[in-house]
Design a protein around this motif. Structure first.
Motif, mmCIF file in Angstrom:
data_model
loop_
_atom_site.group_PDB
_atom_site.id
_atom_site.type_symbol
_atom_site.label_atom_id
_atom_site.label_comp_id
_atom_site.label_asym_id
_atom_site.label_seq_id
_atom_site.Cartn_x
_atom_site.Cartn_y
_atom_site.Cartn_z
ATOM 1 N N VAL B 250 -47.764 81.076 -21.374
ATOM 2 C CA VAL B 250 -48.904 81.959 -21.617
ATOM 3 C C VAL B 250 -48.824 83.119 -20.647
ATOM 4 C CG1 VAL B 250 -51.400 82.129 -21.724
ATOM 5 C CG2 VAL B 250 -50.276 79.986 -22.308
ATOM 6 N N LEU B 251 -48.863 84.334 -21.173
ATOM 7 C CA LEU B 251 -48.893 85.497 -20.299
ATOM 8 C C LEU B 251 -50.298 85.666 -19.756
ATOM 9 C CD1 LEU B 251 -46.877 88.547 -21.530
ATOM 10 C CD2 LEU B 251 -46.423 86.980 -19.661
ATOM 11 N N ALA B 252 -50.409 86.137 -18.523
ATOM 12 C CA ALA B 252 -51.706 86.213 -17.866
ATOM 13 C C ALA B 252 -52.690 87.047 -18.673
ATOM 14 C CB ALA B 252 -51.532 86.791 -16.463
ATOM 15 N N ASN B 253 -52.286 88.203 -19.049
ATOM 16 C CA ASN B 253 -53.247 89.120 -19.636
ATOM 17 C C ASN B 253 -52.615 89.898 -20.775
ATOM 18 O OD1 ASN B 253 -55.508 90.505 -20.068
ATOM 19 N ND2 ASN B 253 -55.670 91.400 -18.021
ATOM 20 N N THR B 254 -52.728 89.389 -21.987
ATOM 21 C CA THR B 254 -52.093 90.084 -23.108
ATOM 22 C C THR B 254 -53.017 91.125 -23.723
ATOM 23 O OG1 THR B 254 -52.808 88.273 -24.499
ATOM 24 C CG2 THR B 254 -50.523 88.250 -23.784
ATOM 25 N N SER B 255 -54.311 91.069 -23.387
ATOM 26 C CA SER B 255 -55.258 91.891 -24.137
ATOM 27 C C SER B 255 -55.057 93.388 -23.891
ATOM 28 C CB SER B 255 -56.685 91.483 -23.818
ATOM 29 O OG SER B 255 -56.858 91.511 -22.412
ATOM 30 N N ASN B 256 -54.601 93.799 -22.676
ATOM 31 C CA ASN B 256 -54.413 95.237 -22.510
ATOM 32 C C ASN B 256 -52.982 95.694 -22.750
ATOM 33 O OD1 ASN B 256 -54.350 93.569 -20.436
ATOM 34 N ND2 ASN B 256 -55.204 94.909 -18.886
ATOM 35 N N LEU B 257 -52.121 94.801 -23.271
ATOM 36 C CA LEU B 257 -50.782 95.249 -23.652
ATOM 37 C C LEU B 257 -50.873 96.075 -24.929
ATOM 38 C CD1 LEU B 257 -48.599 92.096 -23.066
ATOM 39 C CD2 LEU B 257 -48.430 94.275 -21.865
ATOM 40 N N LYS B 258 -50.015 97.096 -24.989
ATOM 41 C CA LYS B 258 -50.012 97.922 -26.199
ATOM 42 C C LYS B 258 -49.279 97.200 -27.325
ATOM 43 C CE LYS B 258 -50.458 102.681 -24.782
ATOM 44 N NZ LYS B 258 -49.657 103.595 -23.951
ATOM 45 N N PRO B 259 -49.757 97.318 -28.546
ATOM 46 C CA PRO B 259 -49.026 96.670 -29.642
ATOM 47 C C PRO B 259 -47.666 97.338 -29.843
ATOM 48 C CG PRO B 259 -50.907 97.923 -30.475
ATOM 49 C CD PRO B 259 -51.002 97.959 -28.998
ATOM 50 N N VAL B 260 -46.655 96.510 -30.183
ATOM 51 C CA VAL B 260 -45.332 97.072 -30.447
ATOM 52 C C VAL B 260 -45.196 97.462 -31.913
ATOM 53 C CG1 VAL B 260 -44.072 95.976 -28.589
ATOM 54 C CG2 VAL B 260 -44.467 94.731 -30.700
ATOM 55 N N LEU B 261 -45.955 96.782 -32.756
ATOM 56 C CA LEU B 261 -45.909 97.082 -34.190
ATOM 57 C C LEU B 261 -47.344 97.161 -34.663
ATOM 58 C CD1 LEU B 261 -43.687 95.411 -36.865
ATOM 59 C CD2 LEU B 261 -46.131 95.568 -37.230
ATOM 60 N N GLU B 262 -47.650 98.237 -35.361
ATOM 61 C CA GLU B 262 -49.026 98.394 -35.798
ATOM 62 C C GLU B 262 -49.067 98.943 -37.214
ATOM 63 O OE1 GLU B 262 -51.283 100.564 -32.965
ATOM 64 O OE2 GLU B 262 -53.183 99.720 -33.626
ATOM 65 N N VAL B 263 -49.921 98.355 -38.046
ATOM 66 C CA VAL B 263 -50.121 98.835 -39.403
ATOM 67 C C VAL B 263 -51.598 99.178 -39.533
ATOM 68 C CG1 VAL B 263 -50.104 98.196 -41.838
ATOM 69 C CG2 VAL B 263 -48.261 97.443 -40.357
ATOM 70 N N LYS B 264 -51.883 100.392 -40.033
ATOM 71 C CA LYS B 264 -53.282 100.794 -40.173
ATOM 72 C C LYS B 264 -53.586 101.167 -41.612
ATOM 73 C CE LYS B 264 -53.560 102.701 -35.505
ATOM 74 N NZ LYS B 264 -53.209 103.943 -34.798
ATOM 75 N N ASN B 265 -54.581 100.526 -42.178
ATOM 76 C CA ASN B 265 -55.108 100.858 -43.512
ATOM 77 C C ASN B 265 -54.006 101.031 -44.552
ATOM 78 O OD1 ASN B 265 -56.860 102.699 -41.338
ATOM 79 N ND2 ASN B 265 -58.001 101.246 -42.609
ATOM 80 N N LEU B 266 -53.070 100.113 -44.558
ATOM 81 C CA LEU B 266 -51.956 100.225 -45.491
ATOM 82 C C LEU B 266 -52.377 99.773 -46.885
ATOM 83 C CD1 LEU B 266 -48.864 100.633 -45.974
ATOM 84 C CD2 LEU B 266 -48.634 98.190 -45.533
ATOM 85 N N SER B 267 -52.150 100.662 -47.881
ATOM 86 C CA SER B 267 -52.369 100.277 -49.281
ATOM 87 C C SER B 267 -51.124 100.609 -50.075
ATOM 88 C CB SER B 267 -53.561 101.033 -49.875
ATOM 89 O OG SER B 267 -54.749 100.619 -49.245
ATOM 90 N N ILE B 268 -50.711 99.689 -50.917
ATOM 91 C CA ILE B 268 -49.576 99.915 -51.799
ATOM 92 C C ILE B 268 -49.980 99.456 -53.191
ATOM 93 C CG2 ILE B 268 -47.203 99.260 -52.334
ATOM 94 C CD1 ILE B 268 -46.764 98.851 -49.330
ATOM 95 N N ALA B 269 -49.859 100.359 -54.182
ATOM 96 C CA ALA B 269 -50.248 99.991 -55.545
ATOM 97 C C ALA B 269 -49.144 99.170 -56.196
ATOM 98 C CB ALA B 269 -50.509 101.252 -56.356
ATOM 99 N N ALA B 270 -49.535 98.345 -57.153
ATOM 100 C CA ALA B 270 -48.540 97.577 -57.895
ATOM 101 C C ALA B 270 -47.684 98.544 -58.698
ATOM 102 C CB ALA B 270 -49.220 96.576 -58.822
ATOM 103 N N SER B 271 -46.363 98.294 -58.744
ATOM 104 C CA SER B 271 -45.454 99.157 -59.499
ATOM 105 C C SER B 271 -44.274 98.310 -59.918
ATOM 106 C CB SER B 271 -44.999 100.323 -58.619
ATOM 107 O OG SER B 271 -44.193 99.827 -57.582
ATOM 108 N N ALA B 272 -43.256 98.986 -60.472
ATOM 109 C CA ALA B 272 -42.064 98.231 -60.863
ATOM 110 C C ALA B 272 -41.428 97.573 -59.644
ATOM 111 C CB ALA B 272 -41.073 99.169 -61.540
ATOM 112 N N MET B 273 -41.602 98.218 -58.479
ATOM 113 C CA MET B 273 -40.980 97.699 -57.265
ATOM 114 C C MET B 273 -41.674 96.452 -56.746
ATOM 115 S SD MET B 273 -39.948 100.699 -54.691
ATOM 116 C CE MET B 273 -39.973 99.881 -53.138
ATOM 117 N N THR B 274 -42.971 96.389 -56.938
ATOM 118 C CA THR B 274 -43.695 95.244 -56.411
ATOM 119 C C THR B 274 -44.857 94.889 -57.331
ATOM 120 O OG1 THR B 274 -45.115 94.474 -54.662
ATOM 121 C CG2 THR B 274 -44.894 96.845 -54.865
#
Lengths: 372, 510
Positions: B250-274
């Motif tokens: 367990v790391l002492a304090n993870t809450s103020n670490l910056k995220p390495v990967l972040e997704v914000k409000n991602l929307s993808i419509a259904a299509s032939a691809m997905t």
């Protein structure tokens, strides 16, 4: 480990397996063909002897066999290279036709080549490049259509074969026609465009070109197996989705393999035009493009395998003429029949399945009897 | 009386014995479990029984009579039916058409009325509560599709029902409902053979259980007289533990670490691809953290993974933001992402991860074909790659231990270890991992879990997609539950509870 499993493990390697299948398939096709001869009333040994003499009987004959083989090596490559990227190139015939007419037109395309003696050494490389580009671009069309629009390459290459036949006929009759000839053929190329044949072949039109072709096959083999580019082609050919998942563009692989395959088919023009007739004659190709499909299939897409495979088909092609002349009942069509039977033999996956299961149960039961 | 009996059945594929002298009996009107690791031969045994692979040697007895079953039609004649793990349904056709396929009533025109009345009777008799006969199969949930498969067998008047991994795609609630139905089938005199690798379910729902290992029978036990530990030992051949035993730093304090990967409000419509759209998804992944992605298959997880590993392919089809180390990653390709420290273990190792006709070295190079360690002057350095593969083989205990082996000949677990070794080779900071232990033997699962936790303990970030709730609960620091393309709920480690998570997976509220 039982005898059977030891035997099987040694055969596991896919290359070994396909080699065995190809050899057995060829033998099977030949035997079936000879059985048919027997029914037609000719001795199979007689037929074999005719084929042998026709292919190896004299320096000239051997030279002609090589001359029949060289275009098949090229068209075999033209089918095999896209095959490694997962595409079935039925269009080698069209690609080689356009390649040949491009080679034949090289003196017209760059007239100063013929007038400046200092430039004459460039004639053959220039003609070859022109042939490669013409065939390559013709091959790239279905590649691009497949990559951008998803059109099936089998359909588009077949259609382009017809279009290529039309274009070449138009050019040979109206644009590049030799005014002194009554036939549909282009002008005779000046002598510095000619490839010199070996004297040991007694006039058969085959010279140093055969070394260059062999070298080319080895280089293509190294390219496909060792280079990153070749790796990408193979990855796409084997598993498109995995290749894409790991960042390999299937579109690029398709387009480049079709361009290179078409280009190699275009080089048939070098063999025929620069080596033999020194002009484009309509209908010069003995279906090289289509026999190339058989060559590549027999080689199962293995680039080095193209060499023996093309040689086998080259021999059948060369021998077919002698069958006409030297037997009463057998015609040259027999050689086409054998070609077809060989492909059937190699392609009959079901046959291999039955053979291997049969062998397996026999060995299993034998082992059981011994143990119990 | 025995409904089914195997007498010294052997089945060989190449040099490999998928079944060797397999003998066991299934009593009539009982629920019989058939368990074993992947590749233990349980599916083969059932395919032999169902006539898909006729046996090489040995006999099968049905109702104490020897029979020959060389084709599924023979099996159906002997009233044996099978529900495959991947359903055999024509998705665009109605439930009715699917059920009566091959058993059509009527002389010239199909008598649908007659069929429907028979089906209603079946549904009533077994208390299945199902009557959506005219709905296309594609509109049904996975649980209902499974019901359709079972009703189809009952309509064919099957008395022996083989269920191959029936709970693989179900929520805990659906599993419960399935077993209520199976009990009912048993009471009506049917025999059920349940293929599974989940010991808990087998212990809870069967009458007796047969364990297979490496193509052979280890033994048969009455369920009431055995326990999880004994069965597991029989399956694997040694003692194993079920929950992750290693150290979870367990790391002492993870809450103020910056995220390495972040997704914000991602929307993808259904299509032939997905086919699975995403709606307004936001998530952040920090160092030293495993975030589990849960959800019934088809609720957007696949799209999310495809997007995260190849955002450039979605460039005109998505809205929202995707950042890696604080920089926009919307235009990245798989190769450039790899360069930025993102490793990928794809969902389906066979379809997306491997070249099955190539050896381990060629496969190891996939995606690494432009790594400067393995590519010099445009020529792939197979020799160097091979040395690296030899090293990975010993690090990850990959078998067979020969780099020249064709990956199509390796077991699922070893294929997966190779895929993982490849993903970890460039030492990524972020690991996108999907179903890392799907179809993997119990022994290998431990090793794979070890390597994932080890990465986390070293400060890496892991996004873990999995259909196994137990696995997510074991490994994750947080779990996000997907439903219908959105994040339906988030659970912190101290809130983990399979039943609650299952309810959210089914669309309920936390």
């Amino acid at each position: 480990m039982s005898r059977w499993s030891a035997f099987q493990t040694s055969l596991l390697h896919p290359t070994v397996r396909s080699f065995i299948k190809s050899v057995l398939g060829s033998i099977l096709g030949l035997i079936l063909g000879l059985i048919i001869c027997k029914f037609a009333g000719e001795s199979p040994f007689h037929i074999l002897k005719i084929l042998y003499t026709s292919c190896f009987g004299s320096g000239y004959d051997f030279g002609m066999t090589l001359f029949c083989t060289a275009p098949l090596i090229l068209t075999g490559l033209a089918v095999a290279i896209p095959l490694r990227a997962g595409l079935f190139n039925i269009g080698a015939e069209g690609q080689l036709t356009l390649g040949a007419i491009a080679v034949a037109s090289s003196s017209v395309v760059w007239p100063s080549l013929t007038s400046h003696p200092a430039l004459q050494w460039l004639a053959i490389p220039f003609a070859a490049t022109l042939g490669f580009l013409a065939g390559g671009l013709w091959g790239a069309i279905p590649g691009v259509l497949k990559a951008k629009r998803g059109s099936h390459e089998v359909i588009t290459t077949i259609m382009l074969n017809f279009i290529a036949a039309g274009i070449s006929a138009y050019l040979a009759i109206y644009v590049l026609k030799d005014p002194e000839s009554t036939q549909a053929q282009t002008v005779f190329l000046p002598e510095f465009f000619h490839l010199k044949p070996f004297t040991i072949f007694n006039g058969a039109p085959m010279g140093h070109l055969i070394w260059i072709t062999l070298l080319g096959v080895v280089l293509f083999h190294l390219w496909i197996t060792k280079s990153a580019w070749g790796y990408k082609l193979r990855a796409v050919g084997e598993n498109e989705l995995a290749a894409e998942t790991y960042g390999i563009s299937k579109q690029r692989s398709w387009m480049s393999s079709m361009f290179i395959g078409g280009g190699v088919a275009g080089l048939v023009g070098v063999v025929e035009v620069l080596g033999n007739s020194h002009r484009f004659k309509m209908g010069f190709s003995a279906d090289y493009g289509f026999v190339g499909i058989a060559v590549a299939l027999l080689a199962r897409g293995n680039i080095l395998g193209i060499l023996p495979s093309a040689f086998l088909f080259g021999m059948l092609q060369k021998g077919s003429g002698s069958l006409d002349l030297e037997t009463e009942k057998i015609t040259r069509e027999l050689s086409y029949l054998i070609q077809g039977l060989i492909i059937l033999g190699v392609a009959s996956e079901g046959l291999w399945e039955i053979l291997s299961t049969h062998l397996k149960t026999r060995v299993l039961k034998g082992a059981k009897r011994k143990n119990g | 009386m025995n409904a089914i009996e195997f007498k010294k059945v052997s089945k060989q594929f190449g040099a490999f014995f998928a079944n060797k002298d397999v003998s066991f009996a299934v009593a009539k009107a009982s629920i019989h479990g058939l368990i074993g690791e992947n590749g233990a031969g349980k599916s083969t045994a059932m395919k032999v029984l169902f006539g898909i692979h006729p046996p090489d040697l040995g006999e099968i007895w049905v109702n104490d009579q020897p029979v020959k079953i060389h084709h599924p039609i023979h099996a159906m004649k002997h009233k044996i039916g099978m529900v495959h793990q991947h359903f055999m349904l024509a998705e665009n056709e109605s439930v009715l058409s699917n059920i009566i396929l091959g058993q059509e009533t009527g002389r010239f025109f199909i008598d649908r009325k007659q069929a429907v009345s028979e089906l209603d009777a079946i549904s009533k008799k077994y208390e299945l509560g199902f009557n959506k006969w005219n709905v296309p199969v594609s509109a049904l949930s996975v649980g209902d599709q499974q019901k359709v498969e079972i009703i189809k067998l009952l309509y064919q008047k099957s008395e022996v029902l083989i269920l191959d991994e029936p709970t693989a795609a179900l929520t805990p609630q659906e599993v419960q409902a399935l077993f209520v139905n199976i009990q009912k089938l048993k009471q009506e005199g049917n025999t059920i053979i349940l293929i599974s690798h989940k010991l808990k379910e087998v212990l809870k729902f069967t009458d007796s259980v047969t364990v297979m290992r490496r193509g052979e029978i280890v033994g048969t036990r009455k369920t009431s007289e055995t326990n999880e530990d004994e069965l597991a030992e029989m399956m694997v051949g040694r003692k194993i533990s079920f929950t992750y035993q290693g150290e979870r730093k367990v790391l002492a304090n993870t809450s103020n670490l910056k995220p390495v990967l972040e997704v914000k409000n991602l929307s993808i419509a259904a299509s032939a691809m997905t086919h699975e759209p995403l709606v307004d998804v936001s998530l952040a992944l920090k160092p030293n953290e495993i975030v589990g992605i849960a959800g019934v298959q088809g609720n957007g997880q696949t799209t999310l993974l495809r997007f995260l590993s190849n955002p450039a392919a979605f460039s005109r089809k998505c809205s929202g933001e995707y950042q890696i180390q604080g920089k926009s990653a919307l235009r990245e390709t798989p190769l450039s992402l790899r360069h930025k420290g993102v490793g990928l273990i794809p969902e389906d190792r066979i379809a997306e991860g491997l070249l099955l006709h190539q050896d381990m070295v060629e496969n190891f190079l996939l995606g690494q074909h432009q790594d400067e360690r393995y590519l010099k002057h445009g020529v792939l350095q197979r020799g160097i790659a091979r040395e690296q593969v030899v090293k990975k083989i010993s690090d990850f205990d990959i078998r067979p231990n020969h780099p020249g082996i064709w990956t199509g000949r390796m077991s699922g677990g070893n294929q997966q270890k190779l895929v993982i070794a490849r993903a970890l080779d460039p030492n990524p900071k972020i690991l996108l991992t999907a179903h890392p232990t799907r179809g993997v033997d119990v022994g290998a699962i431990e090793k794979i879990h070890d390597s994932i936790i080890r990465e986390r303990n070293q400060g890496k970030s892991v996004l873990l997609f999995s259909a196994e709730l137990d696995e997510l609960i074991d490994l994750s620091d947080r779990i996000l539950v997907f439903f219908d393309g959105r994040i339906q709920g988030e659970f912190a480690r101290n809130e983990f509870d399979a039943w609650n998570i299952g309810r959210v997976m089914g669309g309920g509220q936390k």
